[in-house]
Design an enzyme around this catalytic site. Structure first.
Site: not given
Ligand SMILES: [Zn+2]
Length: 269
Positions: A2-3, A90, A109, A150
């Site tokens: 999931p983003e 789960h 997970r 950077k």
């Protein structure tokens, strides 16, 4: 995984069912998440959910005495079902509400988490985060200034949570393609003008994904299916070797920071 858009859509999906509802019970069926679930989360019992907020990919169920922090990890999802609906495999954590609904965190997970934050505190996971991408705090000028000197590749730079939160691998790939920026270019060598192109593209890409995910909102209150994941139209991610949509050249894949990076060597400089 999931983003940010999936997490925001999850927030939108669960909010109408739990906002201003009193929590009658907390069931921790498995406390062994990424971090052990602390006993403090039981403090939400008998309290009303005053707000459902999102910060980066964390969701906060805000109550008078503090907030429950939830993270979906690699494989988690949230759904709201009738409290008598049998648990699924789960379903590790559930909050039961006075309206007889249950909010359940399912996470095969168990990289997700459920933590507690006092009202006057900012949890250490949240305190060092950069700006939200869809707010006015995330500007090209800020990114440009932060990037000077950077040497890290620009793709890894924009995926750094201290620079901006929620730009996951898919969105970094897609945004850099749309902006015509080579993912390996040193962040410190990208001009202000190019960041001025990139930043609105990141915002639009994330916002479009949230809008698209909005079509799945009803799934959050259904007992079947996997809410929070939605197919998107992708220009480069997952298209290694396929023709660039702009110039038809075959797309290249490399690894950057161990993440799949797909780009057009002709269109991205
Ligand atoms: Zn191309």
């Amino acid at each position: 995984m999931p983003e940010l858009p999936e997490v925001e859509v999850s927030r939108m999906g669960i909010t109408p069912h739990i906002l201003q509802q009193r929590v009658t019970k907390v069931n921790i069926h498995n406390p062994n998440m990424r971090w052990p679930v602390p006993d403090e989360v039981y403090q939400i019992t008998n309290l009303v959910v005053l707000d459902v907020q999102r910060r980066a990919k964390y969701l906060l169920l805000k109550c008078e005495l503090g907030s429950v922090i939830l993270h979906l990890g690699m494989s988690g999802n949230l759904r709201v079902v009738d409290k008598d609906e049998p648990l699924k495999k789960h379903d590790h954590i559930e909050f039961i509400f006075a309206n007889n609904k249950a909010l359940r965190l399912n996470d095969p997970r168990r990289f997700g988490c459920c933590l507690w934050q006092q009202p006057d505190q900012c949890h250490s996971l949240l305190s060092k985060l950069g700006p939200e991408p869809l707010t006015d705090e995330f500007t090209a000028k800020r990114v440009y200034e932060q990037s000077r000197n950077k040497k890290v590749p620009v793709k890894q730079f924009i995926m750094d949570n201290a620079v901006v939160v929620g730009v996951g691998n898919i969105y970094a790939n897609e945004s850099l393609f749309k902006a015509g920026i080579h993912p390996k270019r040193e962040a410190g060598k990208v001009s202000l003008a190019r960041y001025q192109q990139l930043v609105p593209i990141i915002k639009d890409t994330l916002a479009a994904a949230i809008t698209q995910g909005g079509t799945t909102l009803k799934d959050f209150a259904q007992s079947d299916g996997k809410p929070g994941y939605f197919a998107q139209q992708l220009l480069v991610y997952g298209r290694k070797g396929e023709p660039c949509m702009m110039c038809k050249k075959a797309l290249t894949e490399i690894r950057l920071g161990q993440r799949s990076t797909v780009f057009c060597s002709q269109c991205q400089r």
